[in-house]
Structure formats: structure tokens, C-alpha cells
Design an enzyme around this catalytic site. Structure first.
Site, PDB file in Angstrom:
ATOM      1  NE  ARG A   1     -23.025 -25.681 -26.694  1.00  0.00           N
ATOM      2  CZ  ARG A   1     -24.332 -25.874 -26.853  1.00  0.00           C
ATOM      3  NH1 ARG A   1     -24.959 -26.834 -26.207  1.00  0.00           N
ATOM      4  NH2 ARG A   1     -25.021 -25.121 -27.679  1.00  0.00           N
TER       5      ARG A   1
ATOM      6  NE  ARG B   1     -29.862 -30.928 -29.777  1.00  0.00           N
ATOM      7  CZ  ARG B   1     -29.645 -29.686 -30.163  1.00  0.00           C
ATOM      8  NH1 ARG B   1     -29.430 -28.739 -29.284  1.00  0.00           N
ATOM      9  NH2 ARG B   1     -29.648 -29.378 -31.441  1.00  0.00           N
TER      10      ARG B   1
ATOM     11  NE  ARG C   1     -31.459 -26.560 -28.141  1.00  0.00           N
ATOM     12  CZ  ARG C   1     -30.712 -25.604 -28.668  1.00  0.00           C
ATOM     13  NH1 ARG C   1     -31.272 -24.598 -29.302  1.00  0.00           N
ATOM     14  NH2 ARG C   1     -29.408 -25.628 -28.560  1.00  0.00           N
TER      15      ARG C   1
ATOM     16  NE  ARG D   1     -18.701 -20.179 -34.645  1.00  0.00           N
ATOM     17  CZ  ARG D   1     -19.691 -20.431 -33.805  1.00  0.00           C
ATOM     18  NH1 ARG D   1     -19.565 -20.130 -32.535  1.00  0.00           N
ATOM     19  NH2 ARG D   1     -20.797 -20.969 -34.244  1.00  0.00           N
TER      20      ARG D   1
ATOM     21  CE  LYS E   1     -25.950 -17.579 -31.962  1.00  0.00           C
ATOM     22  NZ  LYS E   1     -26.023 -18.362 -30.743  1.00  0.00           N
TER      23      LYS E   1
END
Length: 190
Positions: free
Chosen positions: A142, A131, A125, A86, A11
Site C-alpha cells: 500500500r 484487521r 492498529r 488521487r 490523515k
């Protein structure tokens, strides 16, 4: 325009490209929050109180920040919202904000992506950006949360005849062209 899509669907990358092609600002709620907190605006101070405790910023504050942002001069010819709405309540609030200004959404773009490809993409990623919190169970959770919260929004927008879908899997340029073709078919042009 509203942009929907699961974490890892691209996105952010595509919002920047759509923004450039259409000459409209890409407005991310994360960016709005950071700008208001950094600028120590009244809304930023309110949001920071919740963010510092790790709590969700209430709709009243989020809605006010979005309303303020889309009223700015650079959004006069249109805008792309990423990360808002959302919830169904936020959908209704956005509709009311736009109606008050004599406007309405032209299109809602949902970038779709296969969950397994997204998990792989996000794990890659996470490793590249160190991360440590982006583990496979966290990523899958998620995605579940996104599906639970967003499926109803996509259905709402589809019922209003505003929803356009584009597959977010593939080379970045290929996905951009797929999106632009879908938007053009929906009557959105630069």
C-alpha cells in the site's frame, strides 16, 4: 485544501482537527461513497455496481460525487478534501470544478511520515482492531502504491506553489500544532 499523506500518517485524525480549527468540513471520498450508497442516490447506485465487484469506481462517478459534495452549503466557506484527487486527471478535474465556481485551491498539505514508523503504526492498529488483512507485506505494498501515485501529485502541486509539508510523526497534539504552523505560514488562517 487538499490533504495528502501515506496510509498510517494520521490523515483522518489530523483532518478532523484541521476541520475543527478552521471551521470547514473535512470531506473524505470514502465518506462520500458511503453516504451516496446509503442514500441510494443515482451516483451511489452507479458506484455500488463497481464496489460490489471489487472494482475501482470510475473517475466520472467519483468526480461527480466530489463536485456535488463541495457544492453543499457547509463547504461554502472552504473545505478539506481527503482521498481526492488521487490521479493527475482528478487534479485537472478538481481545478476545472473549482474554476467553474470561481474558486481555486489555497493549499495542499502533505503529511509526511517515515515508512518504518508507518509500518509499525499500521501493524499495531491491525492487531488492536483485529484487521487480519493488514499484514506487513500488504502494508508495504500500500505504501509503494501510494508513493507511485502520489509523488507525481505532490510534485504537480509543488510546481503550482501550493504544497506545504508537515511531519506526521510524533504525539497527535504536537503534529496538529506543526500542521497549523505550516498552514499559517502558507497564509491559511481560521
Amino acid at each position: 485544501m487538499v490533504l495528502l499523506g501515506p496510509p498510517g500518517a494520521g490523515k483522518g485524525t489530523q483532518a478532523a482537527r484541521i476541520s475543527e480549527r478552521l471551521g470547514i468540513p473535512a470531506i473524505s471520498t470514502g465518506d462520500i461513497f458511503r453516504a451516496n450508497v446509503a442514500g441510494e442516490t443515482e451516483l451511489g447506485k452507479q458506484a455500488k455496481q463497481y464496489m460490489d465487484k471489487g472494482e475501482y469506481v470510475p473517475d466520472s462517478v467519483t468526480n461527480a460525487m466530489v463536485k456535488d459534495r463541495i457544492a453543499q452549503d457547509d463547504a461554502a466557506e472552504g473545505f478539506l478534501l481527503d482521498g481526492y484527487p488521487r490521479t493527475e486527471a482528478q487534479v485537472n478535474e478538481l481545478d476545472a470544478m473549482l474554476a467553474e465556481a470561481g474558486l481555486a485551491l489555497d493549499v495542499v498539505l502533505e503529511i509526511t511520515a517515515d515508512n518504518e514508523v508507518v509500518v509499525e503504526r499500521l501493524l499495531k492498529r491491525a492487531s488492536e482492531q483485529n484487521r487480519a488483512d493488514d499484514t506487513e507485506p500488504v502494508i508495504r505494498r500500500r505504501l509503494e502504491v501510494y508513493a507511485g501515485q502520489t509523488a507525481p501529485l505532490a510534485a504537480l502541486y509543488e510546481a503550482k506553489g501550493l504544497l506545504v509539508r508537515a511531519d506526521g510523526i510524533g504525539a497527535v497534539d504536537e503534529v496538529t500544532e506543526r500542521i497549523m504552523t505550516a498552514l499559517e505560514a502558507a497564509g491559511v488562517r481560521a
